[in-house]
Design an enzyme around this catalytic site. Structure first.
Site, PDB file in Angstrom:
ATOM      1  N   GLY A  43       0.800  -1.217   0.000  1.00 10.97           N
ATOM      2  CA  GLY A  43       0.000   0.000   0.000  1.00 10.97           C
ATOM      3  C   GLY A  43       0.836   1.272   0.000  1.00 10.97           C
ATOM      4  N   CYS A  44       2.141   1.140   0.045  1.00 12.93           N
ATOM      5  CA  CYS A  44       3.063   2.281   0.130  1.00 12.93           C
ATOM      6  C   CYS A  44       3.774   2.450  -1.203  1.00 12.93           C
ATOM      7  CB  CYS A  44       4.071   2.028   1.249  1.00 12.93           C
ATOM      8  SG  CYS A  44       5.457   3.181   1.302  1.00 12.93           S
TER       9      CYS A  44
END
Length: 142
Positions: free
Chosen positions: A11-12
């Protein structure tokens, strides 16, 4: 091919770019999604020591839980902070990459991984945001 490990959060964006650079270099790393499989306290201690970080360097200070738990307060020992990261792995700064050339927190710039990649110079790479990364070929000595 030497073993490379990335402590990754899909998610980064920085973590995704770091993983993409590693793969662009022709390496298929061991990917540890640390939110699903948090490192043990002993593993965290080793990562911190090997990367030359302080335990506080490992904390994501912009994570809301950091403020909620009041982790900026000096009352927390390194031992306590490691326990808290173990309980709440979202607090771990990422990505952390381990190679035969060393261990590095590749934040805030994903291209920091180039310093420890165990390969010759990598061809130019374009990150998700369109920024181009040019490898100088300089590597950290073991």
């Amino acid at each position: 091919m030497p073993e490379v490990t990335i402590y990754h959060n899909p998610g980064c964006g920085t973590s995704r770019n770091t993983l993409a650079i590693i793969r662009h270099a022709g390496i298929e790393p061991q990917v540890i999604e640390y939110l699903k499989t948090p490192p043990t306290k002993a593993q965290l201690c080793k990562l911190v020591a090997d990367a030359g970080l302080s335990v506080r360097d490992l904390l994501r200070t912009k994570e809301p839980l950091f403020a909620e738990l009041r982790l900026a307060e000096s009352r927390w020992s390194d031992d306590q902070l490691l326990d808290i990261i173990g309980q709440h792995p979202i607090l771990m700064n990422r990505p952390i990459v381990v190679t035969p050339l060393g261990t590095k927190l590749c934040r805030p710039r994903s291209e920091a991984v180039l310093e420890i990649l165990p390969v010759p110079k990598v061809s130019p790479f374009t990150k998700e945001d369109g920024e181009q990364v040019i490898d100088t070929g300089e590597r950290r000595g073991k």
